[in-house]
Design an enzyme around this catalytic site. Structure first.
Site: not given
Ligand code: NAP
Ligand code: MG
Length: 500
Positions: A193, A269, A304, A403
């Protein structure tokens, strides 16, 4: 005499953007499919609508998981030789490389990454990842352990089954490849997804996977909302592993989904608030400052691993901050489709609003903005934020703790080595850290003392497909990249044979 041509500058990307084919369906069962609904995809470049794409609901998830389940339980993919799987992945890499301009453009349009970075960094990383696991597919061996006469033990690594990958938008290709490439190499099947903001580039990649020879149902890509599609994947009884990159809050949800369903394995991650620690004996203080600016402004800080906390010795703090502030002028945002642009817009208005709100809160708590802090290029229609540097924030200031996922650097000062470890470690996260020093002993002491998945010494964000990537503490529990990621998509099986 032949002249080297800069492959990025040689293309008129703004014109190319008007012609690029925009994928519009889901990718399920080896073909493009319609979905329950459709959704507009907006480019943060100028806030305009790129297209309407198919948007999955729970029934579309069930259909995709059924395809992946059948492909795993009865299809050729897990049963073919590992070498053949590797060859498909190598062809896949060639095809992605061959479509580099088109895919880089989709990445830049959907989430605002400067075209140069999309082309040079994101596409290179995706291709290297496919090649790495293509080459590694047939190099994963099992074990034969000591036994008594007449008995034989075989420990084999079996593909773990149906993998659901849920990814963010900041590296819409690289992070996805880090998950599906090792899973496919191991013989698993995948339902991925994409994030709501960036559904396009991965759909194009999925079609190329089929062209490379992935059998139908082996690699499926869904666009849709996390709360619907992500959740259904997390709860699905036919999914064996979830691999997730995103926020810590959503990572927690996946652990709940697994606990409440079939106890699937969950690889996480998550976020970070990584300290970039500069000692006065850094090899070159100007280089350390320029790298610190890069570490927070590259990809608009939507990393991240962003070096979002500069932890600097009090004797050199002003010198370093002055240089970062001066350098920030070259990071002023601009149209991501210009090859000269270093920083584009943030991913969306919601993200900009969230960061501006936290800046206001942090200033209210005593932080001082040294440069930036405001929206810019508003007439463009896109959510652009100035590169921002903040000093004088107390340890409990939101700008030090949270963050932000944007181009905002918080500066913290320390007095000696113990103090550096204390300040750097005062965070719930443990994704990455960097140390700048010429003292070899100090470099190793610091690396031992810092709880983080990666510690860089005298550099930032360096890496290679061969090294694992992931975090500790609230930054997660899984590892992408390297041979270790391949192992994460396998189950260990013991076969004990009594032959006499
Ligand atoms: P996010 O809100 O956690 O979303 C990540 C994914 O999860 C998206 O595909 C999102 O779908 C989905 N999601 C959201 N709510 C969900 C739920 N309740 N149940 C299941 N899936 C759900 O993060 P983001 O805004 O996309 O990215 C920013 C965050 O990612 C930051 O905190 C960053 O640190 C972290 N990040 C970490 C890494 C790493 O390698 N550690 C790399 C990149 C980013 P939607 O399409 O609806 O948003
Ligand atoms: Mg989201």
């Amino acid at each position: 005499m032949s002249r080297a041509i800069d492959p990025v500058s040689a293309v008129d990307w703004r014109t190319a953007a008007t012609r690029v084919p925009i994928p519009s369906g889901l990718w399920v069962g080896g073909e493009e499919r319609e979905a329950a609904g459709r959704r507009s995809v907006i480019t943060p470049r100028d806030g305009s609508t790129l297209s309407k794409v198919a948007w999955a609901d729970a029934s579309d998830v069930d259909a995709a998981v059924a395809e992946a389940r059948t492909a795993f339980d009865r299809g050729p993919w897990p049963r073919m030789s590992a070498r053949e799987r590797g060859e498909v992945l190598l062809r896949f890499a060639d095809l992605v490389e061959g479509h580099r301009d088109e895919i880089a453009l989709l990445v830049s349009l959907e989430m605002g990454k400067p075209i140069r970075q999309a082309w040079e960094v994101e596409l290179r990383a995706a291709v290297r990842c496919l090649r790495f696991y293509g080459g590694l597919a047939d190099k994963l061996a099992g074990e034969i352990t000591p036994t008594v006469e007449g008995e034989l033990s075989l420990v084999t690594r079996e593909p773990a089954g149906v993998v659901a990958a849920v990814i963010p938008w900041n590296f819409p290709l690289t992070i996805g490849c880090w998950k599906f490439a090792p899973a496919l190499a191991a013989g698993c099947t995948v339902v991925l997804k994409t994030a709501e903001q960036s559904p396009l580039s991965m759909l194009k990649v999925a079609a190329l996977g089929a062209e490379a020879g992935l059998p139908p149902g082996v690699f499926n890509v869904l666009s849709g909302d996390g709360i619907v599609v992500g959740r259904r994947l997390g709860e699905h009884p036919d999914v064996d592993i979830v691999t997730f990159t995103g926020s810590t809050a959503v990572g927690r949800h996946f652990l709940h989904y697994a606990a409440d369903s079939n106890l699937k394995r969950v690889h996480l991650e998550l976020g970070g608030k990584s300290p970039n620690i500069v000692f006065p004996d850094a090899p070159d203080l100007d280089e350390a400052a320029d790298s610190a600016a890069w570490a927070i402004f590259f990809n608009a800080g939507e990393m991240c691993t962003a070096g979002s906390r500069l932890v600097v010795h009090e004797d050199v703090a002003e010198q370093i901050v002055d240089r970062i502030v001066a350098t920030s002028s070259k990071w002023q945002p601009a149209d991501p489709l210009l090859p000269s642009t270093l920083m584009g817009p943030l991913v969306d208005e919601r993200s900009l609003g969230r960061i501006l709100g936290q800046l206001e809160e942090g200033v209210g708590q005593g932080a001082r903005i040294r440069t930036g802090g405001s929206r810019t290029l508003q007439e463009s229609g896109g959510p652009y934020l100035e590169p921002t540097v903040v000093t004088d924030a107390a340890p409990d200031n939101v700008l030090v703790r949270n963050e932000l996922f944007g181009p905002v650097l918080s500066v913290q000062v320390f007095t000696d080595e113990d103090d550096a470890v204390r300040v750097a470690s005062d965070t719930e996260y443990g994704l990455a850290a960097a140390v700048w020093t010429t003292d070899l002993g100090r470099a190793h002491r610091m690396s031992r003392a810092l709880r983080a998945g990666t510690v860089w010494v005298n550099c930032y964000e360096e890496g290679d497909m061969a090294v694992p990537f992931g975090g500790v503490k609230l930054s997660g529990n899984g590892r992408d990249k390297s041979r270790h990621a391949l192992e994460e998509y396998t189950d260990l099986k013991t076969t004990w044979v009594k032959y006499e």
